[in-house]
Design an enzyme around this catalytic site. Structure first.
Site, short mmCIF file in Angstrom:
data_model
loop_
_atom_site.label_atom_id
_atom_site.label_comp_id
_atom_site.label_asym_id
_atom_site.label_seq_id
_atom_site.Cartn_x
_atom_site.Cartn_y
_atom_site.Cartn_z
N LYS A 33 31.57 11.89 40.15
CA LYS A 33 31.15 12.26 38.57
C LYS A 33 30.19 13.09 38.70
O LYS A 33 28.98 12.84 39.14
CB LYS A 33 30.82 10.74 37.98
N ASP A 60 31.38 14.13 33.14
CA ASP A 60 31.26 13.19 32.29
C ASP A 60 30.37 13.74 31.26
O ASP A 60 29.09 13.47 31.54
CB ASP A 60 30.75 11.97 33.01
N LYS A 62 30.42 13.65 27.85
CA LYS A 62 30.66 12.88 26.67
C LYS A 62 30.40 13.80 25.31
O LYS A 62 29.68 13.77 24.56
CB LYS A 62 29.57 11.74 26.67
N HIS A 64 30.40 15.66 21.76
CA HIS A 64 30.30 14.86 20.67
C HIS A 64 29.67 15.76 19.72
O HIS A 64 28.46 16.28 19.80
CB HIS A 64 29.59 13.74 20.92
N ASP A 65 30.43 16.37 18.65
CA ASP A 65 30.05 17.48 17.55
C ASP A 65 31.07 17.53 16.77
O ASP A 65 31.93 16.81 16.62
CB ASP A 65 29.54 18.55 18.44
N THR A 69 33.70 22.85 17.44
CA THR A 69 32.78 22.97 18.54
C THR A 69 33.21 22.19 19.89
O THR A 69 33.11 22.59 20.76
CB THR A 69 31.32 22.45 18.30
N THR A 118 27.44 1.31 28.03
CA THR A 118 27.13 -0.11 28.63
C THR A 118 25.62 -0.14 28.70
O THR A 118 25.02 -1.17 28.83
CB THR A 118 27.84 0.03 30.01
N ARG A 209 23.64 4.43 41.37
CA ARG A 209 22.35 4.17 42.05
C ARG A 209 22.40 3.13 43.31
O ARG A 209 21.92 3.15 44.05
CB ARG A 209 21.20 3.75 41.18
#
Length: 240
Positions: A33, A60, A62, A64-65, A69, A118, A209
């Site tokens: 990722k 990844d 994400k 959003h607009d 766009t 999450t 992690r």
């Protein structure tokens, strides 16, 4: 044990550290990722290098607009030949459909909708004036994603079962927030262990992690997927 369903999150601020993890894990992992931090640091370069190593890439960002766009940004991302690309389902139907109209331009990239992060729980949603339960809003957003011709969603493993029930077994569910037993949750709130996610039917598990912060990432990965319950091993093998 197969690791085909594992996506390792390369949450680093520079390319060298990211590629070191890829090298350390070698042939054990085939899917990585690239999120905002690494993409803002390295741009398309890290994608090209991962592809040159014959690795799959989950971009990844994400997105959003406003619909126009996001459509234009997604069109650029599709040129990178990534395997998965995320957009926020909460952007609404017009935004989602603006992106899925591009699917005819690629035979490879799957468009994945992010439901509820999450790192959020119901108290966080209430602060925003969203007074519905996490399962309720995830159901709505997953159904919207399916209706808009997305290929799947990102959601907690806790939500996999009902997503599959309403969207079908072929609708992908990618689950972040994976933590080993007795491991810090950090900024995640809706977490599960790897064996729990597998048993719940997740298509892909995103691990960050717990592996990448270890001085011995191979050992950390092997340990993460070494549940005591033999039934979990069986559930994992059936999904390969």
């Amino acid at each position: 044990m197969s690791f085909d369903k594992v996506i390792i999150a390369l949450d680093f601020s520079n390319e060298a550290d990211a590629l070191k993890i890829v090298d350390d894990l070698g042939e054990l992992v085939n899917f990585y990722k690239v999120g905002l931090e690494l993409f803002c640091s390295s741009g398309p370069s890290i994608i090209k290098k991962l592809k040159s190593l014959d690795k799959k890439v989950f971009l990844d960002l994400k997105l959003h607009d406003i619909p126009n766009t996001v459509q234009k940004a997604a069109k650029v991302c599709l040129k990178y030949d990534v395997d998965l690309l995320t957009i926020h389902t909460i952007g609404g139907k017009k935004m989602l459909e603006a992106v899925t109209t591009l699917k005819k331009e690629t035979n490879k990239t799957k468009i994945i909708g992010v439901t509820i992060l999450t790192s959020l729980n119901e108290d966080d949603l209430n602060e925003l004036g969203i007074n519905v339960s996490i399962p309720q809003i995830v159901k709505r957003l997953s159904f919207l994603a399916k209706d808009c011709n997305l290929d799947g969603v990102v959601a907690s493993a806790q939500e996999v079962k009902f997503i599959k029930e309403i969207c079908g077994k072929d609708f992908l569910v990618i689950t972040p927030g994976i933590r080993p037993h007795n491991h810090s949750k950090n900024d995640q709130k809706r977490t599960v262990t790897a064996d729990e996610a597998i048993a719940m039917g997740a298509d892909f598990i995103v691990v960050g992690r717990a592996v990448t912060s270890s001085s011995t990432p191979k050992k950390a990965l092997m340990s993460l997927f070494a549940p005591k319950d033999k039934n979990v091993h069986s559930a994992w093998n059936q999904q390969k």
